[in-house]
Design an enzyme around this catalytic site. Structure first.
Site, PDB file in Angstrom:
ATOM      1  CG  HIS A   9       1.490  -8.950 -13.045  1.00 10.81           C
ATOM      2  ND1 HIS A   9       3.086  -8.577 -12.494  1.00 10.81           N
ATOM      3  CD2 HIS A   9       0.872  -7.777 -12.759  1.00 10.81           C
ATOM      4  CE1 HIS A   9       3.095  -7.157 -11.763  1.00 10.81           C
ATOM      5  NE2 HIS A   9       1.859  -7.244 -11.400  1.00 10.81           N
ATOM      6  CB  CYS A  58       2.477  -4.932 -14.621  1.00 16.05           C
ATOM      7  SG  CYS A  58       2.803  -3.800 -12.966  1.00 16.05           S
ATOM      8  CG  ASN A 106       2.651  -6.034  -8.884  1.00 15.23           C
ATOM      9  OD1 ASN A 106       3.520  -6.234  -9.730  1.00 15.23           O
ATOM     10  ND2 ASN A 106       1.244  -5.308  -8.439  1.00 15.23           N
TER      11      ASN A 106
HETATM   12  N1  COA Z   1      -4.641  -3.190   6.169  1.00 10.36           N
HETATM   13  C1  COA Z   1      -5.543  -2.949   6.369  1.00 10.36           C
HETATM   14  N2  COA Z   1      -6.199  -2.328   5.630  1.00 10.36           N
HETATM   15  C2  COA Z   1      -6.399  -1.654   4.570  1.00 10.36           C
HETATM   16  C3  COA Z   1      -5.307  -1.524   4.384  1.00 10.36           C
HETATM   17  C4  COA Z   1      -4.426  -2.307   4.530  1.00 10.36           C
HETATM   18  N3  COA Z   1      -3.181  -2.446   3.969  1.00 10.36           N
HETATM   19  N4  COA Z   1      -5.312  -1.255   2.616  1.00 10.36           N
HETATM   20  C5  COA Z   1      -7.195  -1.000   2.583  1.00 10.36           C
HETATM   21  N5  COA Z   1      -7.233  -0.979   3.911  1.00 10.36           N
HETATM   22  C6  COA Z   1      -8.733  -0.734   4.052  1.00 10.36           C
HETATM   23  C7  COA Z   1      -9.450   0.190   3.143  1.00 10.36           C
HETATM   24  O1  COA Z   1      -9.474   1.307   3.912  1.00 10.36           O
HETATM   25  C8  COA Z   1     -11.128  -0.101   3.722  1.00 10.36           C
HETATM   26  O2  COA Z   1     -11.713   0.182   4.611  1.00 10.36           O
HETATM   27  P1  COA Z   1     -12.979   1.513   4.891  1.00 10.36           P
HETATM   28  O3  COA Z   1     -14.068  -0.240   4.654  1.00 10.36           O
HETATM   29  O4  COA Z   1     -12.836   0.851   6.229  1.00 10.36           O
HETATM   30  O5  COA Z   1     -13.037   1.799   4.757  1.00 10.36           O
HETATM   31  C9  COA Z   1     -11.003  -1.511   3.306  1.00 10.36           C
HETATM   32  O6  COA Z   1      -9.439  -1.622   3.672  1.00 10.36           O
HETATM   33  C10 COA Z   1     -11.484  -1.785   2.188  1.00 10.36           C
HETATM   34  O7  COA Z   1     -10.513  -1.494   1.054  1.00 10.36           O
HETATM   35  P2  COA Z   1     -10.661  -1.587  -0.280  1.00 10.36           P
HETATM   36  O8  COA Z   1      -9.541  -1.019  -1.046  1.00 10.36           O
HETATM   37  O9  COA Z   1     -12.457  -2.154  -0.691  1.00 10.36           O
HETATM   38  O10 COA Z   1      -9.969  -3.155  -0.656  1.00 10.36           O
HETATM   39  P3  COA Z   1     -10.194  -4.148  -1.780  1.00 10.36           P
HETATM   40  O11 COA Z   1     -10.839  -5.181  -0.945  1.00 10.36           O
HETATM   41  O12 COA Z   1     -11.222  -3.594  -2.442  1.00 10.36           O
HETATM   42  O13 COA Z   1      -8.942  -4.555  -1.605  1.00 10.36           O
HETATM   43  C11 COA Z   1      -7.104  -4.310  -2.927  1.00 10.36           C
HETATM   44  C12 COA Z   1      -7.621  -3.890  -2.167  1.00 10.36           C
HETATM   45  C13 COA Z   1      -5.721  -3.526  -3.553  1.00 10.36           C
HETATM   46  C14 COA Z   1      -6.428  -5.653  -2.267  1.00 10.36           C
HETATM   47  C15 COA Z   1      -7.587  -4.757  -4.235  1.00 10.36           C
HETATM   48  O14 COA Z   1      -9.400  -3.811  -4.993  1.00 10.36           O
HETATM   49  C16 COA Z   1      -6.772  -5.276  -5.456  1.00 10.36           C
HETATM   50  O15 COA Z   1      -5.936  -6.178  -5.352  1.00 10.36           O
HETATM   51  N6  COA Z   1      -6.970  -4.559  -6.838  1.00 10.36           N
HETATM   52  C17 COA Z   1      -6.169  -4.965  -7.748  1.00 10.36           C
HETATM   53  C18 COA Z   1      -4.578  -3.933  -7.403  1.00 10.36           C
HETATM   54  C19 COA Z   1      -3.009  -4.590  -8.135  1.00 10.36           C
HETATM   55  O16 COA Z   1      -3.422  -5.692  -8.289  1.00 10.36           O
HETATM   56  N7  COA Z   1      -2.361  -3.146  -8.564  1.00 10.36           N
HETATM   57  C20 COA Z   1      -1.745  -3.397  -9.347  1.00 10.36           C
HETATM   58  C21 COA Z   1      -1.580  -4.498 -11.285  1.00 10.36           C
HETATM   59  S1  COA Z   1      -0.438  -4.243 -11.868  1.00 10.36           S
END
Ligand code: COA
Length: 327
Positions: free
Chosen positions: A254, A111, A284
């Site tokens: 980004h 990225c 993204n």
């Molecule tokens: N739809 C519904 N539920 C989902 C899901 C989806 N698409 N993806 C994950 N979940 C669920 C998980 O299974 C988890 O359930 P549980 O609590 O029963 O285990 C719950 O949602 C929370 O998951 P979690 O991973 O803790 O969520 P989060 O608040 O950390 O959000 C992201 C997840 C990925 C949105 C967040 O961590 C994020 O944006 N991180 C940065 C990622 C990024 O920017 N990457 C690219 C960099 S270039």
């Protein structure tokens, strides 16, 4: 020497997939995706290719720059998802454009790929290597997503963005223009939080029946890395450019997650109006996010001569970078 962006362009696939469309394919919802990330749609390649989108973006950037492909001396493409191992994406773009005088190579920094490519071209141009360079960020991420992993596949899209750079002798009496300062960084020790393995080795001496690998991510670790690193690298780049953060007109970041962008704005004490976004529409797109957004704001008249702009990327590697420009 001033190195300025004199043309931008972008291209995305025709197929637009909404959060509701995804919720019919997997256990997710518009509400979850929107509140966690801000993403509402993404465009996914069906007939489009990384090369095709890169060429379309490049043609638009050349048209805006008002130069011919033959005037290009350098093409650098940031991509993690080229169509082929060989030849590289840049050489395919060179061939399609007829840019027969250009040296063409790819750069892999996920990225941050556009920022690293921009800096590479900036250094080449400032060394006197050539007058015009084409910098591309292009991805077809949909082919490396694990479509059974709802925590990653809903976040990403496909597309390409491009910028034409021009080197010009600086006018000693005028303010410096173009790319004023860049800061880049890498931390391979934390790299495995966002990974996609290559194809397994199979040859007469090694038999490997490992399945093809797809993107896997520790979202929370990436989130923490981004909100801590991006404000710091922006502050460093702005300082290197001899400016103050308050003087910056636009922050083109980004487009990974709206909450990350809000956290960066807050840490920099800047209003969200200075942070344009398009992740609602495209998700993204890794190396393509920054140049596509730059092209969007450029075409919407949000940039004027003299505007002070920060471009910033971060992602797998881990890698990060920020560049400060006076338009
Ligand atoms: N739809 C519904 N539920 C989902 C899901 C989806 N698409 N993806 C994950 N979940 C669920 C998980 O299974 C988890 O359930 P549980 O609590 O029963 O285990 C719950 O949602 C929370 O998951 P979690 O991973 O803790 O969520 P989060 O608040 O950390 O959000 C992201 C997840 C990925 C949105 C967040 O961590 C994020 O944006 N991180 C940065 C990622 C990024 O920017 N990457 C690219 C960099 S270039």
């Amino acid at each position: 020497m001033n190195v300025k962006i004199v043309g931008t362009g972008s291209a995305v696939p025709k197929l637009r997939v909404t959060n509701d469309d995804l919720s019919r394919l997997m256990d997710t919802s518009d509400e979850w995706i929107k509140t966690r990330t801000g993403i509402e749609n993404r465009h996914l390649a069906v007939e489009e290719t990384t090369t095709g989108m890169a060429v379309e973006a490049a043609e638009k950037a050349l048209r805006q720059a008002g130069i011919t492909a033959e005037e290009l001396g350098l093409i650098v493409a940031g991509t993690a998802t080229p169509d082929r191992f060989l030849p590289n994406l840049s050489c395919e773009v060179q061939s399609a454009l007829g840019a027969k005088n250009a040296v063409a190579f790819d750069l892999s920094a996920a990225c941050s790929g556009f920022l690293f490519s921009l800096n590479t071209a900036d250094v080449y141009l400032k060394s006197g290597f050539c007058k015009y360079a084409l910098v591309i960020g292009a991805e077809t991420l949909s082919k490396i997503m694990d479509w059974s992993d709802r925590s990653t596949c809903v976040l990403f899209g496909d597309g390409a963005g491009a910028a034409v750079l021009c080197a010009k002798e600086a006018d000693a009496a005028a303010q410096p223009e173009g790319i004023l300062g860049t800061v880049l960084g890498s931390d391979g020790a934390r790299g495995m939080v966002l990974r996609c393995d290559n194809r397994p080795v199979n040859n007469p001496y090694v038999k490997n029946d490992t399945a093809l690998s797809y993107v896997s991510m520790n979202g929370q670790e990436v989130y923490k890395f981004a909100v801590k690193t991006v404000p710091r690298v922006i502050e460093e780049a702005v300082k290197k450019a001899g400016l103050a953060v308050d003087e910056i007109d636009l922050f083109v970041l980004h487009q990974a997650n709206y909450r990350i962008i809000e956290a960066v704005a807050k840490r920099l004490h800047q209003p969200m109006e200075k942070f344009p976004t398009n992740l609602q529409e495209y998700g993204n797109i890794s190396a393509a996010s920054v140049p596509i957004l730059l092209d969007n704001v450029n075409n919407h008249g949000m940039i004027k001569k003299g505007s002070k702009i920060v471009l910033a990327g971060f992602g797998a590697g881990l890698t990060w970078g920020a560049a400060v420009l006076r338009w």
